[in-house]
Design a protein around this motif. Structure first.
Motif, mmCIF file in Angstrom:
data_model
loop_
_atom_site.group_PDB
_atom_site.id
_atom_site.type_symbol
_atom_site.label_atom_id
_atom_site.label_comp_id
_atom_site.label_asym_id
_atom_site.label_seq_id
_atom_site.Cartn_x
_atom_site.Cartn_y
_atom_site.Cartn_z
ATOM 1 N N GLY A 131 -7.570 17.986 4.705
ATOM 2 C CA GLY A 131 -6.232 17.695 5.218
ATOM 3 C C GLY A 131 -5.717 16.340 4.749
ATOM 4 O O GLY A 131 -6.486 15.402 4.548
ATOM 5 N N PHE A 132 -4.380 16.245 4.548
ATOM 6 C CA PHE A 132 -3.761 14.973 4.156
ATOM 7 C C PHE A 132 -2.345 14.906 4.695
ATOM 8 O O PHE A 132 -1.731 15.925 5.042
ATOM 9 N N ILE A 133 -1.824 13.673 4.787
ATOM 10 C CA ILE A 133 -0.399 13.425 5.067
ATOM 11 C C ILE A 133 0.070 12.384 4.057
ATOM 12 O O ILE A 133 -0.571 11.335 3.896
ATOM 13 N N ARG A 134 1.171 12.704 3.342
ATOM 14 C CA ARG A 134 1.758 11.778 2.374
ATOM 15 C C ARG A 134 3.227 11.584 2.709
ATOM 16 O O ARG A 134 3.908 12.513 3.181
ATOM 17 N N ASP A 135 3.735 10.381 2.444
ATOM 18 C CA ASP A 135 5.172 10.179 2.643
ATOM 19 C C ASP A 135 5.937 10.688 1.426
ATOM 20 O O ASP A 135 5.337 11.148 0.441
ATOM 21 N N ALA A 136 7.262 10.590 1.485
ATOM 22 C CA ALA A 136 8.092 11.148 0.420
ATOM 23 C C ALA A 136 7.867 10.448 -0.916
ATOM 24 O O ALA A 136 8.157 11.010 -1.975
ATOM 25 N N ALA A 137 7.349 9.236 -0.877
ATOM 26 C CA ALA A 137 7.088 8.497 -2.106
ATOM 27 C C ALA A 137 5.715 8.809 -2.694
ATOM 28 O O ALA A 137 5.360 8.288 -3.757
ATOM 29 N N GLY A 138 4.942 9.656 -2.020
ATOM 30 C CA GLY A 138 3.629 10.028 -2.538
ATOM 31 C C GLY A 138 2.519 9.109 -2.100
ATOM 32 O O GLY A 138 1.433 9.148 -2.685
ATOM 33 N N ARG A 139 2.738 8.319 -1.046
ATOM 34 C CA ARG A 139 1.690 7.422 -0.543
ATOM 35 C C ARG A 139 0.939 8.120 0.588
ATOM 36 O O ARG A 139 1.532 8.695 1.483
ATOM 37 N N TYR A 140 -0.382 8.017 0.534
ATOM 38 C CA TYR A 140 -1.209 8.657 1.553
ATOM 39 C C TYR A 140 -1.153 7.859 2.857
ATOM 40 O O TYR A 140 -1.439 6.661 2.886
ATOM 41 N N LEU A 141 -0.788 8.551 3.939
ATOM 42 C CA LEU A 141 -0.806 7.940 5.261
ATOM 43 C C LEU A 141 -2.100 8.280 6.008
ATOM 44 O O LEU A 141 -2.538 7.506 6.855
ATOM 45 N N TRP A 142 -2.663 9.431 5.706
ATOM 46 C CA TRP A 142 -3.894 9.853 6.385
ATOM 47 C C TRP A 142 -4.568 10.939 5.565
ATOM 48 O O TRP A 142 -3.904 11.805 4.983
ATOM 49 N N VAL A 143 -5.907 10.906 5.474
ATOM 50 C CA VAL A 143 -6.700 11.990 4.905
ATOM 51 C C VAL A 143 -7.962 12.130 5.744
ATOM 52 O O VAL A 143 -8.403 11.167 6.396
ATOM 53 N N ILE A 201 -8.751 6.259 -0.033
ATOM 54 C CA ILE A 201 -7.538 7.007 -0.393
ATOM 55 C C ILE A 201 -6.333 6.552 0.425
ATOM 56 O O ILE A 201 -5.222 6.408 -0.116
ATOM 57 N N THR A 202 -6.516 6.325 1.742
ATOM 58 C CA THR A 202 -5.408 5.945 2.611
ATOM 59 C C THR A 202 -4.696 4.697 2.087
ATOM 60 O O THR A 202 -5.330 3.725 1.658
ATOM 61 N N ALA A 203 -3.358 4.759 2.110
ATOM 62 C CA ALA A 203 -2.455 3.690 1.661
ATOM 63 C C ALA A 203 -2.316 3.627 0.146
ATOM 64 O O ALA A 203 -1.547 2.820 -0.374
ATOM 65 N N ARG A 204 -3.027 4.474 -0.591
ATOM 66 C CA ARG A 204 -2.858 4.506 -2.035
ATOM 67 C C ARG A 204 -1.861 5.610 -2.412
ATOM 68 O O ARG A 204 -1.540 6.478 -1.608
ATOM 69 N N THR A 205 -1.375 5.595 -3.649
ATOM 70 C CA THR A 205 -0.395 6.571 -4.100
ATOM 71 C C THR A 205 -1.077 7.717 -4.844
ATOM 72 O O THR A 205 -2.261 7.622 -5.214
ATOM 73 N N LEU A 206 -0.313 8.767 -5.062
ATOM 74 C CA LEU A 206 -0.833 9.913 -5.815
ATOM 75 C C LEU A 206 -1.398 9.482 -7.162
ATOM 76 O O LEU A 206 -2.464 9.928 -7.577
ATOM 77 N N GLU A 207 -0.662 8.617 -7.858
ATOM 78 C CA GLU A 207 -1.078 8.179 -9.185
ATOM 79 C C GLU A 207 -2.404 7.434 -9.161
ATOM 80 O O GLU A 207 -3.139 7.423 -10.156
ATOM 81 N N GLU A 208 -2.730 6.834 -8.025
ATOM 82 C CA GLU A 208 -3.979 6.082 -7.914
ATOM 83 C C GLU A 208 -5.161 6.963 -7.525
ATOM 84 O O GLU A 208 -6.309 6.555 -7.665
ATOM 85 N N VAL A 209 -4.882 8.175 -7.025
ATOM 86 C CA VAL A 209 -5.941 9.053 -6.524
ATOM 87 C C VAL A 209 -6.146 10.271 -7.420
ATOM 88 O O VAL A 209 -7.281 10.643 -7.731
ATOM 89 N N VAL A 210 -5.045 10.868 -7.881
ATOM 90 C CA VAL A 210 -5.102 12.130 -8.609
ATOM 91 C C VAL A 210 -5.055 11.855 -10.110
ATOM 92 O O VAL A 210 -4.373 10.930 -10.567
ATOM 93 N N ARG A 211 -5.773 12.647 -10.885
ATOM 94 C CA ARG A 211 -5.759 12.480 -12.340
ATOM 95 C C ARG A 211 -4.363 12.709 -12.901
ATOM 96 O O ARG A 211 -3.568 13.480 -12.363
ATOM 97 N N ASP A 212 -4.073 12.050 -14.019
ATOM 98 C CA ASP A 212 -2.724 12.080 -14.599
ATOM 99 C C ASP A 212 -2.204 13.496 -14.814
ATOM 100 O O ASP A 212 -1.038 13.792 -14.536
#
Length: 383
Positions: A72-84, A99-110
């Motif tokens: 499970g995850f929650i991300r804001d509209a900008a793609g930042r993780y609020l909770w996993v 992962i929490t507080a990081r962005t999609l680009e920082e967690v997921v492969r390009d």
């Protein structure tokens, strides 16, 4: 000490809120100055609300969500993780705190970022849940397949996207392996000309190859759905065939080889070798695979030899002269001539060499061994 300082602030004219514990209970306290008719602070007035059940319930829900097997995850509209939760972090080979507080680009492969953002925007734009499956790549390069829901959430941070997914990588791999095996079997069955049929435990043909149809001079459509008793002429007797069949169907024998006389599409009969193997599902026998091969040519009527005639035929095939054959079977030359004549008539062969050749063609003699032996031997099996 905390409660005392809050009361002091309330006496000083400030309205304050805090949580207090009292006898194992949790209270939301709101306090402020109590004023007289002239507006002067003369004391403190407050309200305490028991929130024990609600807070504990939220704590239980948080703990459940954190360790539930679904990712499970929650991300804001900008793609930042609020909770996993732990399961989501495990999919990415890390822990929630990384992962929490990081962005999609920082967690997921390009290569997977565009897919994730497109799905987020789809959910936010439509405002309703989306069920889907997807594949992404872990940092170590392993492919992961998941299926689940992505859904919109209203939070203090505004419109967000939540997701709950189940890792189905193992299932997808198993299905792919199964599909590959089925394709190999299909190629073996349909494209190599192998003669095979698949039967139910009750002995009904459910699938047949063109090779099996050609072997029996019939069609696939005519074979499929045919009961085994309509295909096989009992020789050995039906009771023996039934006993052999039950050995396989009940799982007492993994493989068994049987010699069967089968009816052909031309109204004749043919001696067939059937190699039976049980097919299991969940450990239970569900079907029987039979690989067929010809032991003799098709003939229109049954060939019935007496035991004496079989012995004469066998010694003919071994090249023994008439005198030696007559002595071996304990009969006169005149009696031997009678049996030789009966053999030529029964096998429709004009000479001794033709009798032997015809016997091999019909499968009466085993063409796989030397010296010659009769092929009508009891079925052999491997347990």
């Amino acid at each position: 000490m905390h409660d005392t300082s809050m009361l002091s602030r309330a006496l000083a004219g400030e309205t304050v809120q805090w949580q207090a514990r009292c006898d194992q209970r949790l209270l939301d306290v709101t306090a402020g100055p109590r004023r007289d008719a002239h507006g002067r602070a003369v004391g403190v007035a407050g309200v305490a609300v028991d929130v024990t059940a609600g807070v504990y319930e939220r704590e239980r829900q948080t703990a459940f969500a954190a360790y539930v097997p679904a990712a499970g995850f929650i991300r804001d509209a900008a793609g930042r993780y609020l909770w996993v939760n732990a399961a989501y972090a495990h999919l990415h080979g890390t822990v929630p705190g990384q992962i929490t507080a990081r962005t999609l680009e920082e967690v997921v492969r390009d290569g997977d970022v565009a897919q994730a953002r497109a799905l987020d925007q789809h959910v936010l734009a439509r405002g309703r849940p989306l069920r889907h499956s997807m594949t992404f790549t872990r940092p170590n390069g392993d492919a992961v397949s998941v299926t689940g829901h992505r859904f919109p959430l209203e939070t203090a941070a505004g419109a967000c996207v939540g997701g709950l997914y189940i890792d189905v990588t193992g299932q997808v791999q198993a299905l792919e392996e199964r599909a590959a095996i089925e394709e190999e079997l299909r190629a073996l069955r349909d494209r190599t000309g192998a003669a095979s049929i698949i039967l139910t435990p009750t002995g009904r043909v459910v699938r047949a190859t063109t090779g099996a149809a050609d072997l029996l001079h019939t069609t696939v459509a005519s074979l499929e759905g045919l009961p085994l008793q309509d295909l096989v002429i009992p020789s050995p007797p039906a009771a023996a065939l039934t006993r052999e069949w039950q050995e396989v169907v009940r799982g007492r024998a993994a493989r068994r080889t049987m010699r069967l006389v089968c009816r052909t599409g031309h109204g004749g009969r043919r001696l067939i070798r059937a190699q039976l193997a049980v097919l299991r599902k969940g450990g239970r026998p569900v079907q029987v695979l039979a690989l067929l091969s010809a032991l003799g040519a098709e003939h229109q009527r049954p060939v019935e030899l007496t035991p004496i005639q079989e012995q004469v035929l066998l010694r003919l095939a071994r090249g023994e002269p008439n005198a030696a054959i007559a002595q071996a079977v304990a009969m006169s030359r005149q009696a031997l001539d009678y049996h030789l004549r009966r053999l030529r008539q029964e096998l429709d062969a004009p000479s001794r060499p033709a009798v032997v050749a015809r016997a091999y063609a019909l499968g009466l003699l085993d063409s796989t061994v030397w010296p010659p032996t009769l092929s009508r031997v009891p079925s052999t099996g491997e347990r």
